[in-house]
Scaffold this active site. Sequence first.
Site, mmCIF file in Angstrom:
data_model
loop_
_atom_site.group_PDB
_atom_site.id
_atom_site.type_symbol
_atom_site.label_atom_id
_atom_site.label_comp_id
_atom_site.label_asym_id
_atom_site.label_seq_id
_atom_site.Cartn_x
_atom_site.Cartn_y
_atom_site.Cartn_z
ATOM 1 N N TYR A 201 39.482 52.509 28.624
ATOM 2 C CA TYR A 201 38.670 52.914 29.771
ATOM 3 C C TYR A 201 37.786 54.054 29.291
ATOM 4 C CZ TYR A 201 41.807 50.341 32.931
ATOM 5 O OH TYR A 201 42.524 49.361 33.580
ATOM 6 N N LYS A 297 44.368 46.725 40.467
ATOM 7 C CA LYS A 297 45.366 46.633 41.542
ATOM 8 C C LYS A 297 45.215 45.416 42.451
ATOM 9 C CE LYS A 297 47.587 50.084 40.192
ATOM 10 N NZ LYS A 297 48.797 49.702 39.439
HETATM 11 C C1 PHB Z 1 40.453 42.629 32.993
HETATM 12 O O1 PHB Z 1 41.070 42.379 31.935
HETATM 13 O O2 PHB Z 1 39.688 41.801 33.546
HETATM 14 C C2 PHB Z 1 40.647 43.993 33.638
HETATM 15 C C3 PHB Z 1 41.595 44.860 33.102
HETATM 16 C C4 PHB Z 1 41.785 46.116 33.688
HETATM 17 C C5 PHB Z 1 41.021 46.476 34.794
HETATM 18 C C6 PHB Z 1 40.073 45.586 35.337
HETATM 19 C C7 PHB Z 1 39.885 44.341 34.749
HETATM 20 O O3 PHB Z 1 41.193 47.708 35.351
#
Ligand code: PHB
Length: 390
Positions: A201, A297
């Site tokens: 992130y 979530k």
């Molecule tokens: C995803 O792998 O699509 C994904 C993973 C984590 C998130 C949102 C989407 O917070």
Amino acid sequence: MSRTQVAIVGAGPAGLLLGALLGRAGIDNVIIERSSAQHVLSRIRAGVLEQGTVDLLDQVGCAGRLHREGLVHHGIDLAFDGALHRVDLSRFSGGRSVTVYGQTEVTRDLMQARAASGQRTIYEASGVALHDLDAAPRLTFTADGVGHELRCDFVAGCDGYHGVSRESVPASALHVFERSYPFGWLGLLADVPPANDELIYSRHPRGFALCSMRSPSRSRYYLQVPGSDTAAAWSDDAFWDELRRRLPEPAADRVVTGPALEKSVAQLRSVVVEPLRFGRLFLCGDAGHIVPPTGAKGLNLAASDVHYLAEGLRQHYAAGSGEGLEAYSARALARVWKAERFSWWMTATLHRFPEAGDFAERLQIAELDYLVHSEAALGVLAENYVGLPF
Ligand code: PHB
Ligand code: APR
């Protein structure tokens, strides 16, 4: 087909998982879905499962492929100020983890199990309408050009944010809480190895970026973009270049590019509908609430909703007790609001809000710098990310 105990509107994860839980309890149910099964499976959605969601899939015997192919993750990385900071989720959550496994695959597994069970699912139903929700609920709809009426004891509205269930409740009976964000997520799916073993992130002055995956050979990436942006406005090369700009150098250098299998823009919003019950109609999943995908979530809240509702329906039919159904809305909303708070916090801390000014930008950095150096703060992040108890 004129009668069932529980009519479920929608064959997404909420409807399919509820149907499986009810089937295990011997409660007859019919799912009415407006799209084809193929269309439902064509949707690309998030891919992080909390342990509670995995446990429910185990409970209904639909976790075999998940355990074979899912990726168990014990941490995530936060990127800011040019550096990666690993958050040891398991260390700070009492040993818990998350499983990376696409929602599409969860839906596929549930669909296949339902088809094998012989439970009734009506796909491509049009004009679905809900009637007499207070006393003796009825659904009417058209399937294969034929008009149908389905009488039932209860209706589970699992038909998502744009469904008919919430629209069937008088506006005066509902309170809709909403917060919108001035941006969207441009997502790209490609058959390339992930840039990182765990999710990244990334907070960056140019905007948020997320590195995720579906398997060791299939990656899923997201970029924060203006809400007005479209996928067509982004070439694959432009996407890859911007992704690399928003990652710390070591991670950017590991990005393997390739042709997009899918590219789309999702708007971000937070919505909660109160209450989640109207007479004999119960709202579950996206029909009752929406979270920005930052906290992963959405699917997991759909799972906890249907867990609570299935418990209430089991009590009703097995013991003649209305206690669980009476408590459903408050119980589900208590968990929903905590996930809304967490998803809002992740979104507010990691995304670029140009209109908020430079003071707010410094506060974001301070928040992240404090977080990665505080075991107390890491504990808060970890226990929310892996999922609060059902
Ligand atoms: C995803 O792998 O699509 C994904 C993973 C984590 C998130 C949102 C989407 O917070
Ligand atoms: N009649 C019948 N079916 C309908 C109707 C209708 N009027 N309106 C919508 N549906 C169907 C949709 O076609 C869809 O298959 O209801 C289903 C709702 O599924 P989702 O939108 O996936 O919602 P839910 O099952 O609650 O799952 C929540 O899905 O959208 C993601 O991010 C969200 O991860 C979260 C998860």
